[in-house]
Design a protein around this motif. Structure first.
Motif, PDB file in Angstrom:
ATOM      1  N   SER A  26       0.864  -1.189   0.000  1.00  0.00           N
ATOM      2  CA  SER A  26       0.000   0.000   0.000  1.00  0.00           C
ATOM      3  C   SER A  26       0.896   1.233   0.000  1.00  0.00           C
ATOM      4  O   SER A  26       1.821   1.328   0.819  1.00  0.00           O
ATOM      5  CB  SER A  26      -0.882  -0.013   1.252  1.00  0.00           C
ATOM      6  OG  SER A  26      -1.292   1.294   1.570  1.00  0.00           O
ATOM      7  N   THR A  27       0.618   2.170  -0.885  1.00  0.00           N
ATOM      8  CA  THR A  27       1.438   3.397  -0.899  1.00  0.00           C
ATOM      9  C   THR A  27       1.239   4.183   0.393  1.00  0.00           C
ATOM     10  O   THR A  27       2.139   4.910   0.818  1.00  0.00           O
ATOM     11  CB  THR A  27       1.102   4.288  -2.117  1.00  0.00           C
ATOM     12  OG1 THR A  27      -0.310   4.550  -2.126  1.00  0.00           O
ATOM     13  CG2 THR A  27       1.529   3.659  -3.426  1.00  0.00           C
ATOM     14  N   ASN A  28       0.077   4.035   1.046  1.00  0.00           N
ATOM     15  CA  ASN A  28      -0.097   4.721   2.336  1.00  0.00           C
ATOM     16  C   ASN A  28       0.847   4.148   3.389  1.00  0.00           C
ATOM     17  O   ASN A  28       1.363   4.883   4.230  1.00  0.00           O
ATOM     18  CB  ASN A  28      -1.547   4.603   2.817  1.00  0.00           C
ATOM     19  CG  ASN A  28      -2.348   5.851   2.487  1.00  0.00           C
ATOM     20  OD1 ASN A  28      -2.187   6.417   1.398  1.00  0.00           O
ATOM     21  ND2 ASN A  28      -3.211   6.294   3.386  1.00  0.00           N
ATOM     22  N   GLN A  50      -0.672  -2.209  -6.333  1.00  0.00           N
ATOM     23  CA  GLN A  50      -0.643  -2.454  -4.878  1.00  0.00           C
ATOM     24  C   GLN A  50      -1.209  -3.862  -4.636  1.00  0.00           C
ATOM     25  O   GLN A  50      -2.179  -4.266  -5.277  1.00  0.00           O
ATOM     26  CB  GLN A  50      -1.529  -1.462  -4.139  1.00  0.00           C
ATOM     27  CG  GLN A  50      -1.094  -0.005  -4.267  1.00  0.00           C
ATOM     28  CD  GLN A  50      -1.989   0.930  -3.458  1.00  0.00           C
ATOM     29  OE1 GLN A  50      -1.525   1.613  -2.576  1.00  0.00           O
ATOM     30  NE2 GLN A  50      -3.275   0.950  -3.770  1.00  0.00           N
ATOM     31  N   GLY A  53      -3.906  -2.710  -1.315  1.00  0.00           N
ATOM     32  CA  GLY A  53      -4.455  -1.349  -1.322  1.00  0.00           C
ATOM     33  C   GLY A  53      -5.680  -1.310  -0.420  1.00  0.00           C
ATOM     34  O   GLY A  53      -6.474  -2.244  -0.395  1.00  0.00           O
ATOM     35  N   ARG A  54      -5.805  -0.224   0.343  1.00  0.00           N
ATOM     36  CA  ARG A  54      -6.951  -0.187   1.267  1.00  0.00           C
ATOM     37  C   ARG A  54      -7.676   1.146   1.209  1.00  0.00           C
ATOM     38  O   ARG A  54      -7.111   2.170   0.834  1.00  0.00           O
ATOM     39  CB  ARG A  54      -6.506  -0.504   2.695  1.00  0.00           C
ATOM     40  CG  ARG A  54      -5.349   0.291   3.167  1.00  0.00           C
ATOM     41  CD  ARG A  54      -4.725  -0.336   4.413  1.00  0.00           C
ATOM     42  NE  ARG A  54      -3.471   0.329   4.712  1.00  0.00           N
ATOM     43  CZ  ARG A  54      -3.396   1.516   5.284  1.00  0.00           C
ATOM     44  NH1 ARG A  54      -4.481   2.142   5.635  1.00  0.00           N
ATOM     45  NH2 ARG A  54      -2.224   2.074   5.514  1.00  0.00           N
ATOM     46  N   GLY A  55      -8.960   1.073   1.565  1.00  0.00           N
ATOM     47  CA  GLY A  55      -9.785   2.265   1.624  1.00  0.00           C
ATOM     48  C   GLY A  55     -10.256   2.498   3.043  1.00  0.00           C
ATOM     49  O   GLY A  55      -9.730   1.909   3.987  1.00  0.00           O
ATOM     50  N   ARG A  56     -11.253   3.359   3.200  1.00  0.00           N
ATOM     51  CA  ARG A  56     -11.771   3.652   4.538  1.00  0.00           C
ATOM     52  C   ARG A  56     -12.468   2.417   5.106  1.00  0.00           C
ATOM     53  O   ARG A  56     -12.896   1.544   4.368  1.00  0.00           O
ATOM     54  CB  ARG A  56     -12.767   4.803   4.475  1.00  0.00           C
ATOM     55  CG  ARG A  56     -12.097   6.130   4.180  1.00  0.00           C
ATOM     56  CD  ARG A  56     -13.117   7.230   4.080  1.00  0.00           C
ATOM     57  NE  ARG A  56     -13.537   7.699   5.375  1.00  0.00           N
ATOM     58  CZ  ARG A  56     -14.800   7.760   5.792  1.00  0.00           C
ATOM     59  NH1 ARG A  56     -15.769   7.328   5.016  1.00  0.00           N
ATOM     60  NH2 ARG A  56     -15.102   8.231   6.976  1.00  0.00           N
ATOM     61  N   TRP A  61      -8.881  -1.734  -1.650  1.00  0.00           N
ATOM     62  CA  TRP A  61      -8.874  -0.914  -2.868  1.00  0.00           C
ATOM     63  C   TRP A  61      -8.186  -1.733  -3.954  1.00  0.00           C
ATOM     64  O   TRP A  61      -6.989  -1.991  -3.885  1.00  0.00           O
ATOM     65  CB  TRP A  61      -8.147   0.409  -2.648  1.00  0.00           C
ATOM     66  CG  TRP A  61      -8.256   1.298  -3.863  1.00  0.00           C
ATOM     67  CD1 TRP A  61      -7.305   1.463  -4.822  1.00  0.00           C
ATOM     68  CD2 TRP A  61      -9.364   2.113  -4.252  1.00  0.00           C
ATOM     69  NE1 TRP A  61      -7.768   2.331  -5.794  1.00  0.00           N
ATOM     70  CE2 TRP A  61      -9.032   2.741  -5.471  1.00  0.00           C
ATOM     71  CE3 TRP A  61     -10.621   2.364  -3.700  1.00  0.00           C
ATOM     72  CZ2 TRP A  61      -9.906   3.610  -6.134  1.00  0.00           C
ATOM     73  CZ3 TRP A  61     -11.480   3.226  -4.355  1.00  0.00           C
ATOM     74  CH2 TRP A  61     -11.114   3.837  -5.553  1.00  0.00           C
ATOM     75  N   LYS A 120     -18.358   4.703  -8.673  1.00  0.00           N
ATOM     76  CA  LYS A 120     -17.149   5.215  -8.024  1.00  0.00           C
ATOM     77  C   LYS A 120     -15.966   5.276  -8.981  1.00  0.00           C
ATOM     78  O   LYS A 120     -15.590   4.281  -9.604  1.00  0.00           O
ATOM     79  CB  LYS A 120     -16.813   4.338  -6.808  1.00  0.00           C
ATOM     80  CG  LYS A 120     -15.639   4.863  -6.012  1.00  0.00           C
ATOM     81  CD  LYS A 120     -15.743   4.479  -4.565  1.00  0.00           C
ATOM     82  CE  LYS A 120     -14.472   4.824  -3.800  1.00  0.00           C
ATOM     83  NZ  LYS A 120     -14.632   4.698  -2.359  1.00  0.00           N
ATOM     84  N   ILE A 142      -4.554   8.573  -2.498  1.00  0.00           N
ATOM     85  CA  ILE A 142      -5.490   8.855  -3.586  1.00  0.00           C
ATOM     86  C   ILE A 142      -5.504   7.658  -4.527  1.00  0.00           C
ATOM     87  O   ILE A 142      -4.451   7.229  -5.023  1.00  0.00           O
ATOM     88  CB  ILE A 142      -5.037  10.129  -4.346  1.00  0.00           C
ATOM     89  CG1 ILE A 142      -5.212  11.357  -3.444  1.00  0.00           C
ATOM     90  CG2 ILE A 142      -5.815  10.293  -5.650  1.00  0.00           C
ATOM     91  CD1 ILE A 142      -4.674  12.635  -4.028  1.00  0.00           C
TER      92      ILE A 142
END
Ligand code: BTN
Length: 269
Positions: A26-28, A50, A53-56, A61, A120, A142
């Motif tokens: 994950s880039t976060n 990723q 990758g993750r969201g809220r 993601w 989305k 993002i």
């Protein structure tokens, strides 16, 4: 045909240092590690794919190779911790303007989604690091679906920018536009506060949505009706009352009308 971008103004500090990765979880997470190691304000991490990758709210993601923009940035704004969550709204406005410059009819869904006709297109994930109650860094993530065939799990509810704009997207030009627009709106929020960005967010918000939210433990359905002065979503409930949604998520139940007020304009700088 490639989307006819007019060159956006270049970002001054966002993207001042850039790390490109072929793949990461994950880039976060990468940006979070860099932030803890002291990376400077404006550093960005961009990945081609990723694996986690993750969201809220712990959501996944989907981040297949080469199909999306997966970007995280480290910010060190002079803000109290409590002023970080509304920054999502400022980032959404900037991202919306960058996406609209491609010709796509993009709207905002509270608090952190970009939609096209109720589907989305992109999401924003804001995470903060603090010590002793003092904000040390904000990592903004993002994710934008740009091209290709969307994974089966999201194909019915998501859309790509190329489909929405009906043209090929120049990835680097789009990244430059995102950085310039997000920087502009973050600067405005940091300098002038929430009241400076609420009208801009409302101008871009998705209209014609019936949605569902949980407010104080009660599930409520109604029409998305606006944004309150403190950034809370206003939902006109089926019970006839106007409700404020301050946290959590809002799920679209139905698109009941046009989601944009007027044809979005292509950028003219
Ligand atoms: C959401 O819609 O809930 C937010 C999605 C944010 C996805 C981006 S992709 C780049 C960055 N890295 C992540 O793991 N998440 C964000």
């Amino acid at each position: 045909m490639t989307a006819p971008y007019l060159i956006p103004p270049l970002a001054r500090w966002l993207g001042c240092q850039r790390i490109d990765l072929a793949e990461c979880a994950s880039t976060n997470d990468e940006a979070g590690r860099l932030a803890r190691a002291g990376a400077r304000h404006g550093t960005i991490v961009v990945a081609n794919a990723q694996t986690a990758g993750r969201g809220r709210d712990g959501r996944t993601w989907q981040s297949p190779p080469g199909m999306g923009l997966y970007l995280s940035a480290i910010l060190r704004p002079p803000l109290p911790l409590s002023d970080v969550p509304p920054m999502t709204l400022a980032i959404g406005i900037g991202l919306c303007d960058a996406a609209r410059a491609t010709g796509a009819a993009v709207t905002l869904k509270w608090p952190n989604d970009l939609l096209v006709d109720g589907k989305k297109l992109a999401g924003v994930l804001v995470e903060s690091q603090s010590q002793g109650g003092k904000l040390e860094a904000v990592v903004i993530g993002i994710g934008v679906n740009i091209t290709g065939r969307l994974p089966a799990e999201v194909a019915a509810s998501a859309v790509t920018l190329e489909d929405a704009a009906d043209s090929e997207i120049d990835r680097e030009a789009f990244i430059a536009a995102v950085l310039a627009q997000v920087e502009h709106w973050v600067d405005r929020y940091v300098a002038m506060g929430l009241e400076e960005i609420i009208p801009a967010w409302q101008d871009r918000m998705a209209l014609g949505l019936r949605a569902r939210a949980t407010i104080d433990g009660t599930l409520l359905t109604g029409i998305v009706s606006g944004l309150d002065d403190d950034g809370a979503l206003l939902l006109l409930g089926d019970d006839g009352a106007l409700h404020r949604v301050r946290s959590g998520d809002v799920a679209i139940v139905e698109v009941i009308g046009p989601t944009v007020a007027a044809e979005p304009q292509r950028a003219s700088c």
